[in-house]
Design a protein around this motif. Structure first.
Motif, mmCIF file in Angstrom:
data_model
loop_
_atom_site.group_PDB
_atom_site.id
_atom_site.type_symbol
_atom_site.label_atom_id
_atom_site.label_comp_id
_atom_site.label_asym_id
_atom_site.label_seq_id
_atom_site.Cartn_x
_atom_site.Cartn_y
_atom_site.Cartn_z
ATOM 1 N N ASN A 280 13.250 -4.653 -45.940
ATOM 2 C CA ASN A 280 13.922 -5.844 -46.559
ATOM 3 C C ASN A 280 13.150 -6.534 -47.237
ATOM 4 O OD1 ASN A 280 16.310 -5.123 -45.433
ATOM 5 N ND2 ASN A 280 16.303 -6.683 -43.845
ATOM 6 N N ALA A 281 11.788 -6.961 -46.965
ATOM 7 C CA ALA A 281 10.964 -7.791 -47.574
ATOM 8 C C ALA A 281 10.386 -7.378 -48.839
ATOM 9 C CB ALA A 281 9.668 -7.810 -46.750
ATOM 10 N N ALA A 284 13.305 -7.498 -51.073
ATOM 11 C CA ALA A 284 13.672 -8.773 -51.728
ATOM 12 C C ALA A 284 12.400 -9.176 -52.838
ATOM 13 C CB ALA A 284 13.569 -9.872 -50.720
ATOM 14 N N ASP A 311 7.004 -12.729 -46.354
ATOM 15 C CA ASP A 311 6.866 -12.244 -47.827
ATOM 16 C C ASP A 311 6.727 -13.009 -48.802
ATOM 17 O OD1 ASP A 311 9.738 -12.779 -48.686
ATOM 18 O OD2 ASP A 311 10.236 -11.458 -47.037
ATOM 19 N N PHE A 329 26.393 -7.524 -42.199
ATOM 20 C CA PHE A 329 26.205 -8.743 -43.407
ATOM 21 C C PHE A 329 25.218 -8.284 -44.321
ATOM 22 C CE2 PHE A 329 23.715 -12.190 -44.932
ATOM 23 C CZ PHE A 329 24.592 -12.763 -45.513
ATOM 24 N N LYS A 332 23.522 -7.404 -50.594
ATOM 25 C CA LYS A 332 23.201 -6.178 -51.375
ATOM 26 C C LYS A 332 24.493 -5.629 -51.902
ATOM 27 C CE LYS A 332 18.786 -5.956 -49.387
ATOM 28 N NZ LYS A 332 18.214 -5.397 -48.038
ATOM 29 N N GLY A 337 23.071 -1.379 -49.484
ATOM 30 C CA GLY A 337 22.750 -1.882 -48.113
ATOM 31 C C GLY A 337 23.871 -1.890 -47.293
ATOM 32 N N THR A 338 23.748 -1.523 -45.864
ATOM 33 C CA THR A 338 24.765 -1.207 -44.825
ATOM 34 C C THR A 338 24.933 -2.639 -44.346
ATOM 35 O OG1 THR A 338 23.600 -0.485 -43.468
ATOM 36 C CG2 THR A 338 24.683 0.716 -44.615
ATOM 37 N N GLY A 341 20.613 -2.928 -40.635
ATOM 38 C CA GLY A 341 19.240 -3.065 -40.595
ATOM 39 C C GLY A 341 18.701 -4.122 -39.563
ATOM 40 N N ALA A 366 10.415 -15.325 -47.140
ATOM 41 C CA ALA A 366 10.838 -15.342 -45.545
ATOM 42 C C ALA A 366 9.803 -14.971 -44.502
ATOM 43 C CB ALA A 366 12.046 -14.171 -45.672
HETATM 44 N N1 LIG Z 1 12.719 -10.653 -46.469
HETATM 45 C C1 LIG Z 1 14.016 -10.964 -46.649
HETATM 46 N N2 LIG Z 1 14.166 -11.870 -47.820
HETATM 47 C C2 LIG Z 1 15.260 -12.209 -48.319
HETATM 48 N N3 LIG Z 1 16.521 -11.791 -47.845
HETATM 49 C C3 LIG Z 1 16.560 -11.181 -46.525
HETATM 50 C C4 LIG Z 1 15.481 -10.612 -46.189
HETATM 51 N N4 LIG Z 1 15.527 -9.781 -45.078
HETATM 52 C C5 LIG Z 1 16.856 -9.739 -45.027
HETATM 53 N N5 LIG Z 1 17.463 -10.529 -45.981
HETATM 54 C C6 LIG Z 1 19.015 -10.639 -46.160
HETATM 55 O O1 LIG Z 1 19.673 -10.484 -45.072
HETATM 56 C C7 LIG Z 1 20.778 -9.349 -45.228
HETATM 57 C C8 LIG Z 1 20.765 -8.443 -43.978
HETATM 58 O O2 LIG Z 1 19.913 -7.360 -43.930
HETATM 59 P P1 LIG Z 1 19.904 -6.269 -43.128
HETATM 60 O O3 LIG Z 1 18.748 -5.560 -43.129
HETATM 61 O O4 LIG Z 1 20.813 -6.379 -42.070
HETATM 62 O O5 LIG Z 1 21.057 -5.414 -44.183
HETATM 63 P P2 LIG Z 1 20.721 -4.843 -45.684
HETATM 64 O O6 LIG Z 1 19.175 -4.705 -45.844
HETATM 65 O O7 LIG Z 1 21.523 -5.511 -46.613
HETATM 66 O O8 LIG Z 1 21.255 -3.408 -45.414
HETATM 67 P P3 LIG Z 1 20.708 -2.256 -44.824
HETATM 68 O O9 LIG Z 1 21.677 -1.891 -43.743
HETATM 69 O O10 LIG Z 1 20.294 -1.130 -45.463
HETATM 70 O O11 LIG Z 1 19.282 -2.758 -43.959
HETATM 71 C C9 LIG Z 1 20.192 -8.634 -46.725
HETATM 72 O O12 LIG Z 1 21.380 -8.160 -47.161
HETATM 73 C C10 LIG Z 1 19.423 -9.768 -47.339
HETATM 74 O O13 LIG Z 1 20.466 -10.693 -47.848
#
Ligand SMILES: Nc1ncnc2c1ncn2[C@@H]1O[C@H](COP(=O)(O)OP(=O)(O)OP(=O)(O)O)[C@@H](O)[C@H]1O
Ligand SMILES: [Mg+2]
Length: 384
Positions: A280-281, A284, A311, A329, A332, A337-338, A341, A366
């Motif tokens: 995620n980082a 982002a 990050d 939630f 992306k 993104g699903t 994560g 973040a």
């Molecule tokens: N380091 C970060 N900086 C900015 N936004 C973040 C960060 N980590 C998470 N997010 C936000 O949180 C949301 C949810 O993260 P999550 O990992 O649950 O799902 P995702 O990355 O969208 O999809 P995936 O299931 O592929 O991980 C992201 O879509 C993003 O908006």
């Protein structure tokens, strides 16, 4: 958010003065202890607060061209009532000073002041702010516990639903993947047919990844726990990401505790947690500036191991902070993104009886904090 989870920052101070030399001198004196921002006019100071920057204490010169000290003070108190304001007077103008105190400034100092005087006055303001926000914090914590309770119910209902869906999808998916592979191995197909088959195969692989994530999210406890070193889990993931980071010019700063105690946990599940957060980082920072710096810290006391990921991406909008651990939630685009994560991370950390927090680093990215209780080796051996 917990006070000492490693996402805690230095108090934020804004120094407002129209004299560049004074701004520089005050910054130098305050910087070791505080996170200092400067503004050369009252208008600029007010603009920063309007943009959402939060300051614990503002040191405000009373005599400034443009928006005066008093006018700036009024605007500050209107926009952010809990921010403490220290008035700096060039020559003790008793009337304006009294007016400023009436308008909510907590103290004043006369120029020229000593460094010690300045630091002491700012500390006083920081303490006042933390006291006034104390009650709010307790309220926030209560709301957080409540939200967590609701969350855990929501999680288990969604978990059951997802497990069912994932399970049902597995069979047709295996059929699609299997037959597309068989057809791809057949000789004599036209290029067009092969192209279509490859697309079917790639898409079914994508679906398989999603199904695996769904199953990971809803998987039942009982995964094998053993005595592990958390730093090794971190190192293994950073090694895995080394190439990706190099390609995008992402710097990694490692601040791992020496002689860290081991604990009883599931190595592979924690790998998954760290990888999700780091991915995620990475995403982002890449979206934000194309590159950036990831800082990974580990520390421990006698009860808890703490891991922080900071990050330099855009951070997380305030309105999303409460939602990001919810399953599905995502901000992306479709296919990128699903939204599973972080909910998987949340589930795994809860299963380890730990905590996971998120905070923003004042517009600088973040910060995720994970706390894992230390379970001693003896107990882990008994667990077998
Ligand atoms: N380091 C970060 N900086 C900015 N936004 C973040 C960060 N980590 C998470 N997010 C936000 O949180 C949301 C949810 O993260 P999550 O990992 O649950 O799902 P995702 O990355 O969208 O999809 P995936 O299931 O592929 O991980 C992201 O879509 C993003 O908006
Ligand atoms: Mg993610």
């Amino acid at each position: 958010m917990d006070k000492d989870n490693g996402c805690k920052e230095k108090p934020h101070i804004l120094v407002v003065d129209d004299e560049s030399n004074i701004l520089t001198a005050m910054s130098l004196v305050l910087q070791p202890e505080f996170d200092v921002t400067v503004a050369k006019t009252g208008d600029k100071a007010v603009k920063k607060i309007r943009r959402g920057m939060d300051f614990d204490v503002i040191s405000l010169d009373l005599q400034m061209p443009g928006l005066s000290g008093i006018e700036s003070l009024k605007a500050v108190k209107q926009l952010s009532p809990s921010t403490e304001v220290l008035i700096v007077t060039a020559h003790s103008d008793a009337e304006s000073t009294r007016g400023a105190l009436k308008l909510g400034a907590y103290d004043y100092i006369d120029k020229p002041f000593s460094n010690a005087e300045l630091v002491a006055s700012i500390r006083k303001g920081v303490e006042r702010r933390s006291n006034t926000t104390g009650v709010e914090k307790t309220k926030e914590q209560l709301a957080f516990v409540k939200a967590q309770l609701i969350q855990s119910e929501k999680f288990s209902a969604i978990g059951q639903l997802l497990a069912g869906v994932a399970h049902e999808l597995n069979n047709p998916l295996t059929t699609i993947m299997g037959f597309s592979e068989i057809l791809l191995l057949r000789k004599g197909s036209s290029d067009r047919t092969r192209n279509y088959l490859e697309k079917i195969n790639e898409s079914s692989l994508l679906c398989k990844n999603i199904v695996q994530k769904l199953l990971a999210f809803s998987r039942k406890e009982g995964a094998k726990q053993e005595y592990i070193q958390i730093n090794q889990v971190i190192e293994s993931i950073l090694e895995l990401k080394q190439h990706d980071f190099k390609v995008d010019g992402i710097q990694v700063v490692k601040q791992l505790a020496d002689n860290m105690l081991g604990t009883t946990a599931n190595f592979y599940e924690l790998q998954q947690v760290f990888l999700n957060i780091i991915n995620n980082a990475h995403q982002a920072m890449k979206m934000h500036a194309g590159t950036g710096t990831l800082t990974v810290k580990s520390s421990f006391d006698e009860k808890v191991i703490r891991i922080n990921f900071l990050d330099t991406g855009p951070g997380i909008p305030e309105k999303n902070l409460q939602k990001i651990f919810e399953p599905l939630f995502t901000t992306k685009k479709k296919g990128e993104g699903t939204g599973l994560g972080l909910s998987i991370c949340y589930e795994i950390i809860k299963e380890h009886k730990g905590n996971i927090f998120v905070a923003n680093n004042q517009g600088k990215g973040a910060c995720f904090a994970i706390e894992i209780p230390i379970v001693d080796q003896q107990k882990s051996l008994n667990l077998g």
